[in-house]
Design an enzyme around this catalytic site. Structure first.
Site, short mmCIF file in Angstrom:
data_model
loop_
_atom_site.label_atom_id
_atom_site.label_comp_id
_atom_site.label_asym_id
_atom_site.label_seq_id
_atom_site.Cartn_x
_atom_site.Cartn_y
_atom_site.Cartn_z
CE LYS A 109 -3.75 1.90 2.86
NZ LYS A 109 -4.55 1.70 4.08
CG LEU B 159 -4.04 7.03 4.31
CD1 LEU B 159 -3.02 6.56 5.35
CD2 LEU B 159 -3.90 6.17 3.06
CB SER C 229 -7.52 3.64 2.96
OG SER C 229 -6.84 2.97 4.00
CB VAL D 287 -7.13 3.52 11.13
CG1 VAL D 287 -8.07 4.49 10.45
CG2 VAL D 287 -6.80 4.02 12.51
N GLY D 288 -9.98 1.65 10.45
CA GLY D 288 -11.43 1.63 10.66
C GLY D 288 -12.10 0.60 9.76
N GLY D 289 -11.28 -0.17 9.05
CA GLY D 289 -11.84 -1.18 8.14
C GLY D 289 -11.09 -1.26 6.83
CB SER D 290 -8.26 0.72 5.58
OG SER D 290 -8.89 1.95 5.48
C1 LIG Z 1 -19.81 14.58 11.51
C2 LIG Z 1 -18.67 13.71 11.54
C3 LIG Z 1 -17.70 13.89 10.42
C4 LIG Z 1 -16.77 12.78 10.40
C5 LIG Z 1 -16.06 12.60 9.13
C6 LIG Z 1 -15.69 11.16 8.91
C7 LIG Z 1 -14.59 10.69 9.75
C8 LIG Z 1 -14.18 9.47 9.76
C9 LIG Z 1 -14.74 8.45 8.86
C10 LIG Z 1 -14.05 7.17 9.09
C11 LIG Z 1 -14.08 6.29 7.91
C12 LIG Z 1 -13.05 5.23 8.15
C13 LIG Z 1 -12.81 4.40 6.92
C14 LIG Z 1 -11.67 3.45 7.08
C15 LIG Z 1 -10.39 4.14 6.99
C16 LIG Z 1 -9.18 3.28 7.32
O1 LIG Z 1 -9.22 2.23 7.95
N1 LIG Z 1 -8.02 3.85 6.96
C17 LIG Z 1 -6.74 3.24 7.20
C18 LIG Z 1 -5.69 4.21 7.44
O2 LIG Z 1 -4.47 3.54 7.45
#
Ligand SMILES: CCCCCC/C=C\CCCCCCCC(=O)NCCO
Length: 572
Positions: free
Chosen positions: A140, A189, A215, A236-239
């Site tokens: 990546k 990301l 991501s 970090v959240g499902g990427s």
């Molecule tokens: C009103 C709230 C606004 C918030 C805006 C959105 C913020 C965060 C969204 C999170 C989406 C996460 C998707 C996964 C990203 C991930 O895992 N990235 C890996 C980085 O290495």
């Protein structure tokens, strides 16, 4: 007098706006030139890879291209194929996959030289080949690789090549693997689509109108289109898990400290509680197992980074035949998944039951709060770091909705949240996620710690070894939807918040009956459900994965169950 004062202020404000706009326009022109230069460099790197691949004769290439992971490793070990031939084959395969999906940022030119050096060393009869000898691996784009940019999709971060390999890349090179290509990411990301102004938009190999996820969407597209046999993503959240679920590939996000984070540039630096972690992505679970078994075979990582606990691969846990108790859920109480995502979990449940495990219903507590805590802790400073970076860049249009939310001042969001809550409660609730003060942030950190403790108690009390649930709420979405539907990450984000190991494995494909179920049984009761329903139409044939999660440092149990599900699905 008042009128003059008012008129003068207006003129000054208009002047200020004009100066700001003119400065931004000037910067945009500069940035567009940088993009043109970078894209020319990329075209050059594709040309280099193509010319290198053409040096290999067709028969050898076809023979190597057909080898699955273990056979390729074996052939490299027994010398029946050379490292340079393997790299050239994978250059070729990645070029084809890239033509279809735009998943490649840069080909790694040095891969040729590294391969030739390994081949040279292998001529010595006393040379002991390292375990990943000659194995081409994709990375990546944000994985630190010496001499290459880690832009995270920001134009401003191009032409700032990393000076030192990250610990994982150092280890890969030491073990004989050959990084040969960098793969695409979404700008910042923090999205589960995959588009940025530098390298453009990566598409799903089976439907170019849809995203391959994010991501780590460059990885999932490349692996799924057979341009890579093994890659490194980040999550970090499902990427890792969402792109795998979307594309029918497999991957695991280990708990945070099983890999080193030295020199890794995440989406938002300085995030203490929720952190991105690297993890393998591949076409099957065996490949990810073999990879982790190899990199965790000893305490080498800990020796490079004393913050990583010396936890090595536990074969006994992975190979155990002990029957396990698994909590499962198809709905987390925050976002009901579309019927096909629920069906996938029920089929995986059946497979695990047939294998002798006990599956019990489980309900993760307080998920609406979890998603709010997650967003607050993952953005940390209410989006200031990201807004500043984005305002100094070309903003990817596919990220606009999220960007607007980061830019609206938090007090304004709070004010409107109260109004919006009355007709769209879920969105109203999320509008209170970004932090208003450091005090609020501190309280959220305390709440996350309390939540981790609550979950630990539940898992111990119920004697659970693992959890089984959906990865996300829909099949692969059109490119523009993820930034409007970040609420759909609740199934993955919870395990980052808990710092569990969590992996995704393919279980099924969308059928006509699933689409009918969607029409008949999925109520578009608010705008998010309406979006999920609308964009799940026309997905027949797309892959659907499920998620297995285990408490920290139990990656081996997570992988064992993923493998059992995969065996149940594929029969191999
Ligand atoms: C009103 C709230 C606004 C918030 C805006 C959105 C913020 C965060 C969204 C999170 C989406 C996460 C998707 C996964 C990203 C991930 O895992 N990235 C890996 C980085 O290495």
């Amino acid at each position: 007098m008042i009128f003059t004062l008012f008129a003068t202020s207006l003129v000054f404000f208009a002047l200020y706006l004009y100066t700001w706009w003119a400065k931004r326009e000037k910067r945009q022109v500069e940035l567009r030139k940088i993009v043109d230069r970078k894209r020319a460099d990329r075209a050059e790197s594709v040309k280099f890879a193509r010319e290198s691949a053409q040096k290999l004769n067709l028969d050898t290439r076809n023979k190597i291209a057909a080898l699955e992971y273990s056979k390729l490793k074996e052939a490299l070990q027994n010398g029946s194929i050379s490292c340079i031939d393997a790299v050239r084959t994978y250059y070729h395969k990645a070029i084809l996959a890239n033509e279809k999906t735009n998943s490649v940022c840069m080909f790694v030119k040095e891969a040729e030289r590294w391969a030739l050096e390994w081949d040279e060393k292998a001529k010595d009869p006393d040379f002991k080949k390292p375990p990943l000898f000659g194995l081409p691996m994709s990375l990546k784009e944000c994985v630190p690789l010496e001499g290459y940019d880690q832009t995270r999709g920001f134009v401003q971060d191009t032409y700032r090549p990393t000076k030192v390999d990250g610990v994982l890349v150092q280890q890969l090179k030491k073990l004989g693997a050959i990084p040969y290509v960098q793969t695409n990411v979404p700008q910042s990301l923090l999205s589960y689509n995959c588009s940025n102004p530098v390298y453009g938009k990566t598409t799903h190999p089976m439907d170019s109108t849809r995203t391959s996820g994010g991501s780590s969407g460059g990885e999932s597209a490349l692996i799924s289109a057979d341009g890579s046999i093994l890659g490194i993503g980040g999550d970090v959240g499902g990427s890792i898990r969402i792109p795998c679920a979307y594309t029918g590939t497999t991957g695991i996000k280990p708990s945070h400290l099983r890999f080193s984070h030295r020199g890794v540039c995440g989406s938002v630096p300085g995030r203490p509680l929720i952190n991105s972690n690297d993890g393998p992505m591949a076409q099957n679970v065996d490949t990810t197992v073999d990879f982790l078994r190899t990199v965790w075979a000893d305490t080498w990582i800990t020796e490079q980074d004393p913050y990583v606990p010396p936890v090595t691969w536990n074969e006994d846990v992975y190979s155990s035949t002990k029957k396990l108790k698994i909590g499962y859920y198809i709905d987390d109480g925050w976002f009901t998944p579309t019927p096909v995502c629920q069906r996938a979990v029920m089929e995986a449940k059946q497979i695990l039951e047939d294998a002798g495990h006990t599956l019990v219903p489980f309900k993760p507590p307080k998920v609406p709060e979890v998603i709010r805590m997650f967003i607050r802790a993952v953005c940390v400073d209410a989006g200031k770091y990201l807004s500043r970076k984005l305002m100094n860049d070309i903003i990817d249009p596919l990220l606009y909705t999220q960007v607007v939310l980061w830019m609206v001042p938090v007090p304004v969001q709070r004010f409107f949240a109260n109004i919006i809550k009355t007709f769209f409660p879920r969105f109203g609730s999320l509008m209170t996620s970004l932090t208003l003060s450091t005090e609020e942030l501190r309280c959220t950190y305390a709440d996350i710690e309390a939540y981790r403790s609550e979950m630990s108690n539940l898992i111990i009390e119920k004697n659970l070894d693992a959890l089984l649930c959906p990865v996300t709420v829909t099949p692969a979405l059109p490119h523009v939807v993820p930034s409007k539907l970040f609420a759909g990450t609740s199934y993955t984000a919870i395990f980052n918040l808990l710092d569990y190991a969590a992996g995704s494995v393919n279980v099924t494909y969308v059928t006509k009956k699933d689409e009918q179920d969607l029409e008949d049984n999925y109520e578009p009761s608010d705008p998010w459900y309406a979006l999920a329903k609308q964009h799940s139409r026309g997905t027949v044939g797309l892959p659907i994965g499920v998620q297995v999660a285990t408490p920290p440092y139990r990656e081996e149990t997570c992988l064992r169950l993923m493998r059992e599900i995969e065996r149940g699905v594929t029969g191999k």
